[in-house]
Design a protein around this motif. Structure first.
Motif, PDB file in Angstrom:
ATOM      1  N   UNK A 226       0.836  -1.181   0.000  1.00 31.43           N
ATOM      2  CA  UNK A 226       0.000   0.000   0.000  1.00 31.43           C
ATOM      3  C   UNK A 226       0.875   1.236   0.000  1.00 31.43           C
ATOM      4  N   UNK A 228      -0.641   4.690   0.509  1.00 29.64           N
ATOM      5  CA  UNK A 228      -1.493   5.868   0.639  1.00 29.64           C
ATOM      6  C   UNK A 228      -0.840   6.902   1.532  1.00 29.64           C
ATOM      7  N   UNK A 230      -1.483   8.449   4.269  1.00 33.35           N
ATOM      8  CA  UNK A 230      -1.365   8.340   5.724  1.00 33.35           C
ATOM      9  C   UNK A 230      -0.138   7.530   6.105  1.00 33.35           C
ATOM     10  N   UNK A 231       0.032   6.401   5.425  1.00 31.28           N
ATOM     11  CA  UNK A 231       1.184   5.563   5.744  1.00 31.28           C
ATOM     12  C   UNK A 231       2.477   6.274   5.391  1.00 31.28           C
TER      13      UNK A 231
ATOM     14  N   UNK B 128     -13.717   6.829   7.247  1.00 34.74           N
ATOM     15  CA  UNK B 128     -12.354   7.351   7.267  1.00 34.74           C
ATOM     16  C   UNK B 128     -11.557   6.750   8.418  1.00 34.74           C
ATOM     17  N   UNK B 129     -12.159   6.730   9.603  1.00 36.07           N
ATOM     18  CA  UNK B 129     -11.471   6.185  10.764  1.00 36.07           C
ATOM     19  C   UNK B 129     -11.105   4.728  10.539  1.00 36.07           C
ATOM     20  N   UNK B 130     -12.043   3.947  10.042  1.00 31.93           N
ATOM     21  CA  UNK B 130     -11.766   2.546   9.787  1.00 31.93           C
ATOM     22  C   UNK B 130     -10.653   2.404   8.773  1.00 31.93           C
ATOM     23  N   UNK B 131     -10.738   3.152   7.721  1.00 32.05           N
ATOM     24  CA  UNK B 131      -9.785   2.996   6.648  1.00 32.05           C
ATOM     25  C   UNK B 131      -8.388   3.402   7.074  1.00 32.05           C
ATOM     26  N   UNK B 132      -8.287   4.598   7.610  1.00 34.52           N
ATOM     27  CA  UNK B 132      -6.969   5.137   7.909  1.00 34.52           C
ATOM     28  C   UNK B 132      -6.481   4.755   9.292  1.00 34.52           C
ATOM     29  N   UNK B 133      -7.405   4.519  10.213  1.00 35.92           N
ATOM     30  CA  UNK B 133      -6.970   4.253  11.571  1.00 35.92           C
ATOM     31  C   UNK B 133      -6.907   2.786  11.930  1.00 35.92           C
ATOM     32  N   UNK B 134      -7.844   2.021  11.403  1.00 33.17           N
ATOM     33  CA  UNK B 134      -7.889   0.641  11.859  1.00 33.17           C
ATOM     34  C   UNK B 134      -7.195  -0.299  10.885  1.00 33.17           C
ATOM     35  N   UNK B 136      -5.111   0.420   8.347  1.00 36.20           N
ATOM     36  CA  UNK B 136      -3.841   0.833   7.767  1.00 36.20           C
ATOM     37  C   UNK B 136      -2.772  -0.224   8.039  1.00 36.20           C
ATOM     38  N   UNK B 137      -2.034  -0.578   6.976  1.00 38.19           N
ATOM     39  CA  UNK B 137      -1.138  -1.724   7.107  1.00 38.19           C
ATOM     40  C   UNK B 137       0.006  -1.477   8.063  1.00 38.19           C
ATOM     41  N   UNK B 138       0.578  -0.294   8.035  1.00 41.65           N
ATOM     42  CA  UNK B 138       1.724  -0.043   8.898  1.00 41.65           C
ATOM     43  C   UNK B 138       1.321   0.322  10.306  1.00 41.65           C
ATOM     44  N   UNK B 139       0.411   1.251  10.416  1.00 43.43           N
ATOM     45  CA  UNK B 139       0.160   1.844  11.728  1.00 43.43           C
ATOM     46  C   UNK B 139      -1.224   1.586  12.274  1.00 43.43           C
ATOM     47  N   UNK B 140      -2.063   0.918  11.498  1.00 45.55           N
ATOM     48  CA  UNK B 140      -3.441   0.762  11.944  1.00 45.55           C
ATOM     49  C   UNK B 140      -3.535  -0.041  13.228  1.00 45.55           C
ATOM     50  N   UNK B 141      -4.637   0.164  13.887  1.00 44.66           N
ATOM     51  CA  UNK B 141      -4.857  -0.468  15.178  1.00 44.66           C
ATOM     52  C   UNK B 141      -4.769  -1.980  15.085  1.00 44.66           C
ATOM     53  N   UNK B 144      -1.298  -3.237  14.626  1.00 42.46           N
ATOM     54  CA  UNK B 144      -0.479  -3.051  15.826  1.00 42.46           C
ATOM     55  C   UNK B 144      -0.753  -4.174  16.820  1.00 42.46           C
TER      56      UNK B 144
ATOM     57  N   UNK C  31     -11.076   5.104  19.812  1.00 44.42           N
ATOM     58  CA  UNK C  31      -9.934   5.566  19.036  1.00 44.42           C
ATOM     59  C   UNK C  31     -10.101   7.038  18.681  1.00 44.42           C
ATOM     60  N   UNK C  43      -3.070  11.044  13.041  1.00 38.67           N
ATOM     61  CA  UNK C  43      -4.036   9.988  13.239  1.00 38.67           C
ATOM     62  C   UNK C  43      -3.313   8.693  13.568  1.00 38.67           C
ATOM     63  N   UNK C  44      -2.141   8.553  12.970  1.00 35.42           N
ATOM     64  CA  UNK C  44      -1.413   7.307  13.131  1.00 35.42           C
ATOM     65  C   UNK C  44      -0.105   7.551  13.837  1.00 35.42           C
ATOM     66  N   UNK C  45       0.276   6.601  14.629  1.00 28.61           N
ATOM     67  CA  UNK C  45       1.627   6.670  15.175  1.00 28.61           C
ATOM     68  C   UNK C  45       1.989   5.253  15.577  1.00 28.61           C
ATOM     69  N   UNK C  46       3.280   5.010  15.607  1.00 33.91           N
ATOM     70  CA  UNK C  46       3.693   3.634  15.850  1.00 33.91           C
ATOM     71  C   UNK C  46       3.481   3.219  17.289  1.00 33.91           C
ATOM     72  N   UNK C 246      -6.518  16.166  12.453  1.00 37.00           N
ATOM     73  CA  UNK C 246      -7.282  15.012  12.911  1.00 37.00           C
ATOM     74  C   UNK C 246      -7.890  15.197  14.292  1.00 37.00           C
TER      75      UNK C 246
END
Lengths: 401, 307, 282
Positions: A226, A228, A230-231, B128-134, B136-141, B144, C31, C43-46, C246
């Motif tokens: 991916x 996008x 955000x990442x 949006x929250x689901x897509x970007x927050x949950x 997300x491959x690298x940082x999504x909930x 994690x 969240x 919105x994101x952080x490690x 955000x």
């Protein structure tokens, strides 16, 4: 009883609403925009100074382009002018709701503008926009992680850097590789293009295919699966990526996260000797045809636009928001020359290509992105995907007529 | 046995009191359909925005060319999507609503409110929250958590199948509150005396559900179910924003009818053509509904005999 | 196992189930809450945790100081009440008529209403714009125009939903009341409508949520920040790649959702059916 109350309430509401109707004030010039307050403030301030008697209303309108399509030439609901990027000019010109800016401003005044801005504002030999500023993508890096010697000058150097500096926890370089806006830079670097100037898709040209094939090896060293925003942006903010190709909008956040930002010219593609040349977006003001039909309004608008040709607004906008002024005289200002970001963008403008403003481009965003996703993320064969995308683009463009 | 008799009563004329509603609906719902139908016979596009003229069936002819494999795939996907989502929604909502109405259940108002929260939040925010927050491959909930549990991260939206499942989960999250509320209301409309009678005959839980609850709920929930079926079929937002938006495609291809129409018709700004496609989709949906209805009638509605 | 023990075990199961379910359902919301309370715009952080590192109510404060959120709220409120009034005002009589009366073509009209739902409303934008802008007074950028659109969109659902419920109210009740005397209007308003309360309330909540969260029509038809509803204001705060914050966005989102939840809580007790409480035994 309740029902009677409900009905009465309902009628009351209706009468109240009737009384509070919004009537269009005929003396006020309305300008729609989708920009941030800081940008508009500059315009308001200079107008207050130069034309204090003019009543002008800057209204922020979400989904501006969609509503403009509906509004058309309706005097009641149309604004007089709007501020937006240049890429919709072709669409609106064909629909017939735009008035060339040369009806209000002398062409000579436009000669002092940076070349790509006027290029972007021109459609079918008419200039429809008075540019304010432009934006394009930059190569940025984290000075703590990448030293100045390490900044790649060519694409092969970039690749080497990525190979050496990418491991499980860190990436040498990231970008939104499957987004047509970002990918266009690479395609231009090979001499290719998404679309010709007369609206013929060029996805299956040899240059485009070469760009796509070459770019694949870079993807191996970027996040899997991916790409996008955000990442990609978060990786850079968190210092997990050393460099990035992105727009000026990430600068504020990056600096807030404590990154010492460096800007560099785009790497040059070894094979062709051309730099990665991304798209540029030019933001400016346009005038609607319906506004120009009334002589009084036309006079007022002419005055307003003449005020807007002052290079000072470019300077103020640049200092407030980190954008690159469109007026070349703005670059003689001291504050500008000392602003690293703005000067980097000015340099980038030498290579950047304005987004095509022809209506056919609307199609290309979608088909090109689909093509990129299929090739980059799904790993499908380039020849087949490109042929498909080309046909799809041609069919859809045909459907536009 | 409860029978509802219809009466032809003097008093307010039925037609008169439904007139305001019908007028409003005619204006807001019927008129656009008719107008779209009209436009579909014109050549309104960006080159003829204000000066369009009638061109007969030309647009429809073009639509037929587009009814290619991509369209059929989208159609099939839409049907699959609707069936899967509706079944899950009905079953899960029924279970939850039944449990909420259980005799021993206190505080159900509190739980109901909590479960309604997904519905209260504006849809696109949640997406949006689901897509970007949950997701997300690298940082999504989710990833994690996967990492902290020692698993490999999953690309939730990248493969066709897994993307379908992910989108369904989000859709359920968004749509169940409504279903639960409808079921809940319907359950409460059932006269308790039926259950008491069933208890006297020592009926068990499943029997009670099958023979009393479901048949009695059917007429009450029918409208909401029908509307939800249509809504699910027509869904655009959730699929587009999660998967298909050009700037952020994720690699899965689960076009439904509407997203397909969007990418293959609406972006051309050719209104005549887009209207033709809309009408075609509309007709298709109506066709399906009527056909489905006929199937249901042929299958027969079992009458439950109470004793 | 004694009856009491069984009851307690059942209770534990039930509550356990629902607590888990609620928690799982609320994860995205929590969240959002965490983001809205944090001070950094990401919105994101490690290293995300549900308790934000620097908790701040600043974002919520900004909503009130930097943006006319009270104005947005009142706009939403006016639109919601007006739509409720109009939609319920026309749907309830129509639903009653469809339930109780037979008239020529009733079945087909009803069927048509259901089928009309098959048309995606977003495609109606252009036609509705035409509709609203022609005529002596342009209804573009007026609240009335929007109310008409909203009420029209919800009317079909209202009629269908409430008709189904009216159908379950035994006709005997009305007959009994008629024998006792009283005008049609009294019978309907004093006896039938209170019995239909749960359905009316459910429909009302549906309509409220629709109007409260609707932004597509609002954005197009209304211009100007003072005219924004909460939904549109929220949309304008949307955080994307290029702009927006955000934390501010999530704070606004949660603020927008709050009134709906409060209404829902308040309305809970009215949703118990009148039939099961001392109604007519068949």
């Amino acid at each position: 009883m309740k029902r009677i109350m409900c009905t009465i309430l309902m009628f009351l509401m209706i009468f109240v609403l009737f009384g509070c109707q919004n009537q269009f004030d005929n003396d006020v010039i309305t300008v729609w925009h989708d920009k941030e307050e800081s940008v508009i403030q500059v315009l308001e301030d200079i107008l207050a100074e130069e034309l204090p008697d003019v009543k002008i209303d800057f209204i922020r309108k979400e989904s501006l382009t969609d509503t403009l399509k509906l509004v058309g030439n309706d005097a009641n609901s149309a604004p007089d002018m709007y501020i937006f990027a240049h890429d919709k000019i072709g669409l609106f010109a064909e629909i017939g709701i735009l008035s060339p800016i040369t009806e209000f401003i002398d062409v000579e005044q436009l000669e002092e503008y940076v070349d790509i801005t006027i290029e972007g504002a021109t459609y079918k030999d008419e200039i429809y926009q008075l540019p304010f500023y432009f934006e394009t993508l930059l190569f940025m890096y984290n000075k703590d992680r990448m030293s100045e010697e390490e900044v790649p000058k060519t694409s092969e150097e970039l690749y080497q850097y990525m190979v050496e500096h990418t491991d499980a926890r860190r990436y040498g370089f990231v970008e939104q590789h499957s987004n047509a806006y970002y990918s266009a830079g690479w395609i231009h670097g090979f001499g290719g293009s998404l679309l010709s100037n007369d609206g013929v898709p060029l996805l299956d040209s040899a240059e485009t295919k070469a760009a796509l094939a070459y770019h694949l090896k870079f993807i191996e060293y970027m996040p899997k699966g991916q790409a996008e925003y955000a990442t990609v942006n978060t990786l850079f903010y968190e210092k997990a990526a050393n460099s990035i190709i992105a727009g000026p909008w990430i600068v504020a956040q990056a600096r807030e996260n404590g990154i010492d930002l460096g800007f560099a010219r785009m790497p040059v593609i070894d094979e062709t000797g051309l730099p990665i040349a991304p798209y540029a977006g030019i933001q400016g003001i346009h005038v609607l045809k319906i506004a120009a039909e009334n002589d009084e309004r036309k006079a007022v608008i002419t005055d307003i636009l003449n005020v807007f040709t002052n290079p000072q607004i470019g300077i103020d906008m640049a200092l407030n928001s980190g954008v690159a002024p469109a007026h070349s005289l703005a670059y003689e200002d001291e504050m500008i020359t000392s602003n690293e970001l703005v000067m980097a963008m000015r340099d980038a403008a030498l290579d950047a290509i304005p987004m095509p403003n022809i209506p056919e481009m609307d199609i290309m965003w979608t088909t090109a992105s689909n093509m990129l996703v299929d090739i980059n993320l799904k790993g499908e064969d380039i020849e087949t995907v490109v042929a498909l995308a080309q046909k799809e683009s041609e069919d859809l463009i045909e459907l536009m007529k | 046995m409860q029978k509802t008799k219809k009466m032809n009563h003097k008093g307010f004329s039925a037609v008169l009191i439904s007139l305001p509603a019908l007028l409003l609906i005619g204006l807001i719902i019927v008129f656009p359909i008719l107008y779209t139908f009209y436009i579909s016979f014109t050549n309104m596009n960006i080159y003829h925005w204000f000066t369009f003229e009638l061109i007969g069936f030309e647009n429809y002819r073009r639509v037929l060319f587009v009814l290619d494999s991509g369209f059929l795939r989208a159609l099939w996907m839409t049907i699959l999507w609707t069936v899967v989502n509706m079944s899950l929604q009905l079953v899960v909502a029924f279970i939850i609503a039944s449990l909420l109405n259980h005799r021993h259940m206190k505080f159900n108002g509190f739980y109901k409110t909590l479960l309604m929260i997904p519905w209260a939040i504006p849809g696109y925010v949640s997406i949006l929250l689901w897509r970007t927050g949950m997701f997300n491959t690298e940082f999504g909930l989710f990833n994690q958590w996967m990492r902290s549990l020692g698993f490999e991260t999953v690309q939730w939206l990248s493969g066709d199948i897994i993307a379908f499942i992910s989108v369904t989960v989000v859709n359920l999250w968004l749509a169940l509150p409504f279903m639960i509320m409808i079921m809940d209301g319907a359950l409460q409309s059932i006269d308790q005396s039926y259950y008491e009678a069933a208890d006297l005959e020592s009926a068990n839980v499943l029997q009670k559900a099958r023979l009393i609850t479901v048949p009695l709920m059917k007429p009450v929930i029918a409208p909401a179910v029908v509307i939800t079926i249509f809504t699910t079929f027509k869904q655009f937002d959730i699929i587009y924003l999660l998967i298909m938006q050009p700037a952020a495609r994720t690699g899965a291809n689960i076009h439904t009818i509407l997203t397909y129409a969007y990418e293959n018709a609406f972006i051309t700004s050719n209104y005549g053509y887009s209207s033709a496609i809309s009408i075609v989709i509309f007709m298709m949906l109506i066709g399906f509904t009527l056909g489905f209805n006929r199937q249901m009638r042929k299958g027969g509605i079992k009458h439950v005999e109470q004793h | 196992m004694s009856n009491n023990t069984r009851k307690i075990i059942n209770r534990i199961w039930l509550h356990g189930f629902f607590i888990t379910l609620s928690f799982v359902t609320l994860i995205p919301v929590l969240y959002a809450l965490t983001i809205s309370l944090s001070s950094s715009n990401s919105l994101l952080s490690s290293d995300f945790s549900f308790i934000p590192k620097n908790i701040t109510l600043n974002n919520y404060a900004l909503l009130f100081t930097e943006y006319p959120i009270i104005r947005w709220f009142s706009n939403s409120f006016i639109l919601a009440i007006s739509t409720l009034g109009l939609a319920l005002g026309v749907s309830i009589p129509a639903a009653y008529a469809f339930s109780r009366r037979t008239f020529k073509g009733k079945q087909s009209v009803f069927k048509t209403l259901i089928l009309l739902n098959a048309f995606p409303t977003i495609l109606s934008m252009f036609a509705l714009w035409r509709l609203m802008s022609t005529g002596p007074v342009s209804l573009i950028n007026t609240k009335i125009g929007l109310v008409l659109i909203y009420a029209g969109t919800m009317a079909i659902f209202g009629i269908m939903n409430m008709k189904g419920y009216f159908d379950t109210i035994p006709i005997e009740i009305e007959e009994a009341a008629r024998i006792d005397g009283g005008t049609e209007f009294q019978i309907v308003s004093k006896i039938v409508l209170p019995l239909a309360k749960p359905s009316i309330i459910v429909t009302g909540v549906m309509i409220l949520i629709y109007v409260w969260n609707e932004y597509i029509f609002s954005i197009t038809f209304m211009t100007g920040s003072e005219n924004y509803t909460l939904a549109v204001g929220l949309y304008s705060l949307q955080a994307g790649e290029i702009s927006g914050s955000w934390p501010l966005f999530t704070a606004a989102a949660l603020f927008t959702s709050l009134p709906v939840l409060i209404i829902f809580l308040m309305v809970q007790r009215h949703m118990v059916s009148g039939l099961t409480v001392g109604g007519v035994k068949a």
